[in-house]
Design a protein around this motif. Structure first.
Motif, PDB file in Angstrom:
ATOM      1  N   GLU A  40      12.638  13.683  -5.295  1.00  0.00           N
ATOM      2  CA  GLU A  40      12.465  12.805  -6.667  1.00  0.00           C
ATOM      3  C   GLU A  40      11.524  11.542  -6.100  1.00  0.00           C
ATOM      4  O   GLU A  40      10.587  11.365  -6.893  1.00  0.00           O
ATOM      5  CB  GLU A  40      13.676  12.299  -7.266  1.00  0.00           C
ATOM      6  CG  GLU A  40      14.516  13.472  -7.874  1.00  0.00           C
ATOM      7  CD  GLU A  40      15.883  12.897  -8.326  1.00  0.00           C
ATOM      8  OE1 GLU A  40      16.357  11.813  -7.903  1.00  0.00           O
ATOM      9  OE2 GLU A  40      16.637  14.040  -8.591  1.00  0.00           O
ATOM     10  N   THR A  41      11.909  10.797  -5.094  1.00  0.00           N
ATOM     11  CA  THR A  41      11.155   9.675  -4.671  1.00  0.00           C
ATOM     12  C   THR A  41       9.717  10.200  -4.298  1.00  0.00           C
ATOM     13  O   THR A  41       8.859   9.431  -4.562  1.00  0.00           O
ATOM     14  CB  THR A  41      11.662   9.493  -3.625  1.00  0.00           C
ATOM     15  OG1 THR A  41      13.182   8.883  -3.833  1.00  0.00           O
ATOM     16  CG2 THR A  41      10.965   8.158  -2.687  1.00  0.00           C
ATOM     17  N   GLN A  42       9.620  11.425  -3.528  1.00  0.00           N
ATOM     18  CA  GLN A  42       8.190  11.800  -3.224  1.00  0.00           C
ATOM     19  C   GLN A  42       7.410  11.984  -4.366  1.00  0.00           C
ATOM     20  O   GLN A  42       6.161  11.703  -4.596  1.00  0.00           O
ATOM     21  CB  GLN A  42       8.146  13.199  -2.318  1.00  0.00           C
ATOM     22  CG  GLN A  42       8.795  12.931  -0.991  1.00  0.00           C
ATOM     23  CD  GLN A  42       7.904  12.211  -0.048  1.00  0.00           C
ATOM     24  OE1 GLN A  42       7.741  10.907  -0.317  1.00  0.00           O
ATOM     25  NE2 GLN A  42       7.012  13.063   0.747  1.00  0.00           N
ATOM     26  N   ASP A  43       8.082  12.664  -5.565  1.00  0.00           N
ATOM     27  CA  ASP A  43       7.376  13.047  -6.727  1.00  0.00           C
ATOM     28  C   ASP A  43       6.698  11.614  -7.278  1.00  0.00           C
ATOM     29  O   ASP A  43       5.617  11.537  -7.879  1.00  0.00           O
ATOM     30  CB  ASP A  43       8.346  13.698  -7.929  1.00  0.00           C
ATOM     31  CG  ASP A  43       8.488  14.975  -7.513  1.00  0.00           C
ATOM     32  OD1 ASP A  43       7.840  15.735  -6.576  1.00  0.00           O
ATOM     33  OD2 ASP A  43       9.539  15.650  -7.912  1.00  0.00           O
ATOM     34  N   MET A  44       7.662  10.709  -7.279  1.00  0.00           N
ATOM     35  CA  MET A  44       7.169   9.098  -7.891  1.00  0.00           C
ATOM     36  C   MET A  44       6.115   8.410  -7.010  1.00  0.00           C
ATOM     37  O   MET A  44       5.211   8.031  -7.552  1.00  0.00           O
ATOM     38  CB  MET A  44       8.361   8.320  -7.933  1.00  0.00           C
ATOM     39  CG  MET A  44       9.376   8.860  -8.936  1.00  0.00           C
ATOM     40  SD  MET A  44      10.613   7.534  -9.186  1.00  0.00           S
ATOM     41  CE  MET A  44      11.766   8.171  -8.175  1.00  0.00           C
ATOM     42  N   LEU A  45       6.087   8.754  -5.668  1.00  0.00           N
ATOM     43  CA  LEU A  45       5.200   8.099  -4.889  1.00  0.00           C
ATOM     44  C   LEU A  45       3.754   9.007  -4.812  1.00  0.00           C
ATOM     45  O   LEU A  45       2.740   8.085  -5.062  1.00  0.00           O
ATOM     46  CB  LEU A  45       5.700   8.255  -3.301  1.00  0.00           C
ATOM     47  CG  LEU A  45       6.788   7.306  -3.083  1.00  0.00           C
ATOM     48  CD1 LEU A  45       7.473   7.574  -1.452  1.00  0.00           C
ATOM     49  CD2 LEU A  45       6.174   5.865  -3.041  1.00  0.00           C
ATOM     50  N   HIS A  48       2.281   7.990  -8.077  1.00  0.00           N
ATOM     51  CA  HIS A  48       1.700   6.539  -8.173  1.00  0.00           C
ATOM     52  C   HIS A  48       0.403   6.787  -7.445  1.00  0.00           C
ATOM     53  O   HIS A  48      -0.791   6.069  -7.813  1.00  0.00           O
ATOM     54  CB  HIS A  48       2.537   5.493  -7.460  1.00  0.00           C
ATOM     55  CG  HIS A  48       2.090   4.168  -7.280  1.00  0.00           C
ATOM     56  ND1 HIS A  48       1.926   3.507  -8.270  1.00  0.00           N
ATOM     57  CD2 HIS A  48       1.640   3.610  -6.316  1.00  0.00           C
ATOM     58  CE1 HIS A  48       1.315   2.418  -7.806  1.00  0.00           C
ATOM     59  NE2 HIS A  48       1.258   2.328  -6.588  1.00  0.00           N
ATOM     60  N   ALA A  49       0.279   7.490  -6.344  1.00  0.00           N
ATOM     61  CA  ALA A  49      -0.761   7.570  -5.514  1.00  0.00           C
ATOM     62  C   ALA A  49      -2.048   8.303  -6.256  1.00  0.00           C
ATOM     63  O   ALA A  49      -3.136   7.977  -6.192  1.00  0.00           O
ATOM     64  CB  ALA A  49      -0.584   8.227  -4.135  1.00  0.00           C
ATOM     65  N   ALA A  50      -1.774   9.133  -7.013  1.00  0.00           N
ATOM     66  CA  ALA A  50      -2.698  10.029  -8.020  1.00  0.00           C
ATOM     67  C   ALA A  50      -3.243   8.890  -9.186  1.00  0.00           C
ATOM     68  O   ALA A  50      -4.469   9.296  -9.566  1.00  0.00           O
ATOM     69  CB  ALA A  50      -2.084  11.244  -8.441  1.00  0.00           C
ATOM     70  N   SER A  51      -2.416   8.026  -9.130  1.00  0.00           N
ATOM     71  CA  SER A  51      -2.713   7.176 -10.586  1.00  0.00           C
ATOM     72  C   SER A  51      -3.942   6.303 -10.094  1.00  0.00           C
ATOM     73  O   SER A  51      -4.268   5.552 -11.093  1.00  0.00           O
ATOM     74  CB  SER A  51      -1.567   6.478 -11.158  1.00  0.00           C
ATOM     75  OG  SER A  51      -1.022   5.512 -10.316  1.00  0.00           O
ATOM     76  N   GLU A  56     -10.445   2.613  -6.048  1.00  0.00           N
ATOM     77  CA  GLU A  56      -9.370   1.911  -5.318  1.00  0.00           C
ATOM     78  C   GLU A  56      -8.970   2.731  -4.191  1.00  0.00           C
ATOM     79  O   GLU A  56      -8.898   3.679  -4.160  1.00  0.00           O
ATOM     80  CB  GLU A  56      -8.424   1.673  -6.401  1.00  0.00           C
ATOM     81  CG  GLU A  56      -8.980   0.594  -7.561  1.00  0.00           C
ATOM     82  CD  GLU A  56      -7.855   0.244  -8.385  1.00  0.00           C
ATOM     83  OE1 GLU A  56      -6.517   0.533  -8.434  1.00  0.00           O
ATOM     84  OE2 GLU A  56      -8.097  -0.304  -9.643  1.00  0.00           O
ATOM     85  N   GLU A  57      -8.261   1.941  -3.348  1.00  0.00           N
ATOM     86  CA  GLU A  57      -7.729   2.686  -2.114  1.00  0.00           C
ATOM     87  C   GLU A  57      -6.263   2.763  -2.618  1.00  0.00           C
ATOM     88  O   GLU A  57      -5.639   1.797  -3.073  1.00  0.00           O
ATOM     89  CB  GLU A  57      -7.678   1.891  -0.970  1.00  0.00           C
ATOM     90  CG  GLU A  57      -8.707   2.471  -0.059  1.00  0.00           C
ATOM     91  CD  GLU A  57      -8.521   1.420   1.229  1.00  0.00           C
ATOM     92  OE1 GLU A  57      -7.784   1.734   1.762  1.00  0.00           O
ATOM     93  OE2 GLU A  57      -9.842   1.162   1.743  1.00  0.00           O
TER      94      GLU A  57
END
Length: 121
Positions: A40-45, A48-51, A56-57
């Motif tokens: 679940e944490t990986q999905d959120m991270l 976020h990275a994809a957004s 932007e980096e």
């Protein structure tokens, strides 16, 4: 059977085989819960990275967390496999509940009634 883990583990397969059944199944359940939370944490991270907007980096801490979680997921998955091998060594085959087969329990012998209507045990 000799087994060499890919990841550093807190125990060897030989040591896992010495654990009692309750310890093994409890640890499998704990690890499976941890893997669910890590997923679940990986999905959120990753979301976020994809957004991140073009140009932007991605925050390097987010990237580092994703990589570290992947290592932990691999290690815990391997540990579950080792514990399942230990169960197999004890004669328990993987099933659905905690990925373990339910224990086979013999039906109790029928009690025979006595002359006074009671039951001999």
């Amino acid at each position: 059977m000799e087994y060499t883990p890919r990841y550093t583990q807190p125990f060897t397969l030989s040591e896992a085989k010495l654990l009692d059944l309750e310890t093994i199944t409890t640890e499998i359940a704990r690890l499976q819960n941890s893997l669910q939370r890590l997923g679940e944490t990986q999905d959120m991270l990753r979301a976020h990275a994809a957004s991140v907007q073009p140009g932007e980096e991605v925050d390097p801490e987010i990237t580092k967390a994703i990589e570290e979680n992947e290592t932990v997921i691999g290690s815990q998955s391997e540990r579950i496999s080792m514990l399942k091998m230990a169960l197999l060594d004890k004669g328990i085959v993987a099933g659905s509940h905690y990925d373990l087969a339910p224990p086979v329990v013999a039906a109790p012998a029928a009690a025979s009634p006595t002359e006074d209507g009671g039951v001999d045990l």
